[in-house]
Write a protein that holds these residues in place. Structure first.
Motif, short mmCIF file in Angstrom:
data_model
loop_
_atom_site.label_atom_id
_atom_site.label_comp_id
_atom_site.label_asym_id
_atom_site.label_seq_id
_atom_site.Cartn_x
_atom_site.Cartn_y
_atom_site.Cartn_z
N THR A 291 1.02 7.30 -6.42
CA THR A 291 -0.07 8.28 -6.51
C THR A 291 0.41 9.68 -6.16
O THR A 291 0.19 10.64 -6.91
N PHE A 292 1.08 9.81 -5.01
CA PHE A 292 1.55 11.13 -4.57
C PHE A 292 2.66 11.68 -5.47
O PHE A 292 2.75 12.90 -5.65
N LEU B 242 7.49 6.94 2.51
CA LEU B 242 6.68 5.87 1.92
C LEU B 242 7.55 4.77 1.31
O LEU B 242 7.19 3.59 1.37
N LEU C 250 0.83 -1.20 0.00
CA LEU C 250 0.00 0.00 0.00
C LEU C 250 0.87 1.26 0.00
O LEU C 250 0.52 2.26 -0.64
N ARG C 251 2.01 1.20 0.68
CA ARG C 251 2.93 2.34 0.67
C ARG C 251 3.43 2.62 -0.74
O ARG C 251 3.53 3.78 -1.15
N LEU D 173 0.65 4.32 -2.70
CA LEU D 173 0.56 5.73 -2.31
C LEU D 173 1.74 6.53 -2.84
O LEU D 173 1.58 7.69 -3.24
#
Length: 314
Positions: A30-31, A85, A23-24, A27
């Motif tokens: 995405t970020f 992340l 999940l990190r 993210l």
């Protein structure tokens, strides 16, 4: 800053998000894409305002400064977030933590001031249209921007100095993805009530005061708009304020939830999620609102892109 006898720590560890590695990584991707979009969009907005004579007005001058401030603001926070992340935790020196907190606070407070100034600019444009260019001349615009930056950076010096005058002797794990005041103060080895009060006072000064100035400006703006006889004229006047109002609601709403809540009502996990909204999504919202909803800006961006990629057609 007192890094000597009372402060035994040389660095902190930014914990970031307590998530599974898969999940990190999602993210992170995405970020990272959002960050690239923010940088490119703000650069295009700044180029369009700088190169297009049609945008050489006070409103776009303030938007130009806001884009610069937002770009610096995201540069202070998002790269560190991306690093946490990827690694699940990132060391940061005591001096680096202080500098990050200082620039985060000063730029966030500057953005609050700039949004208030932009509200005042809309008030002058709608309520005093005949004298607008005289009252909002380049000297006045430069003075308003200077006040925003000077007051924010000066107040942040005092706040960060008081926070890092406290002794930090362990533990050194900051339960956040950057050096924000609340998670850092939780690691102090002594009473931190005075710096916490200063942070709260800063929030009152820059969030509540700026928001009140915006509300006062819009009370006069709405009153002036309602006096316009034609419905089309009213819609046009409201449309010039829509983007600014949207950004104000999101920016001030998130900031108020973080910094104006009592200490007993705070949860660091909730704070991290809310902080993501105004460190990532608000800077993303600004260029979208001010470009996609603004016909003048869209046309200026088209002309700028044409000059860049098809100069023979310009």
């Amino acid at each position: 800053m007192r890094w000597g006898n009372d402060t035994s720590l040389n660095e902190f560890i930014l914990v970031g998000f307590s998530l599974r590695p898969q999940l990190r990584y999602v993210l992170f991707a995405t970020f990272f894409l959002i960050y690239m979009f923010i940088l490119i969009a703000n650069m295009l907005i700044m180029m369009a305002i700088r190169l297009d004579n049609a945008l050489h007005t006070p409103m776009y001058f303030f938007l130009f400064i806001l884009s610069i401030s937002e770009t610096c603001y995201t540069f202070v926070i998002i790269p560190n977030m991306l690093a946490t992340l990827l690694s699940g935790g990132k060391p940061i020196s005591l001096v680096g933590c202080a500098l990050q907190m200082y620039f985060f606070m000063s730029l966030a407070e500057t953005n609050c001031g700039l949004l208030a100034v932009m509200g005042y600019d809309r008030y002058m444009a709608i309520c005093h249209p005949l004298h607008y260019t005289v009252l909002m001349n380049p000297r006045v615009c430069a003075q308003l921007v200077s006040v925003c930056f000077f007051s924010s950076f000066l107040f942040s010096v005092v706040t960060v100095y008081l926070i890092f005058q406290l002794p930090y002797c362990g533990p050194n794990r900051i339960d956040h993805f950057f050096c924000d005041s609340a998670p850092v103060l939780q690691l102090a080895c002594t009473d931190s009530s005075i710096p916490e009060s200063i942070v709260f006072l800063a929030a009152i000064c820059f969030i509540v005061t700026a928001l009140l100035l915006i509300l006062i400006s819009y009370i006069f703006i709405i009153n002036a708009i309602l006096k316009i006889s034609s419905a089309q004229g009213q819609r046009k006047a409201f449309s010039t304020c829509a983007a600014h109002l949207t950004v104000v609601v999101v920016h001030y709403g998130c900031a108020a939830i973080i910094y104006l809540r009592p200490k007993s009502a705070r949860s660091l996990e909730q704070d991290k999620l809310i902080t993501v909204s105004y460190t990532v999504f608000t800077p993303l919202l600004n260029p979208m609102m001010y470009s996609l909803r603004n016909k003048e800006m869209r046309l200026a961006l088209q002309r700028t892109m044409t000059r860049m990629f098809c100069p023979q057609e310009a």
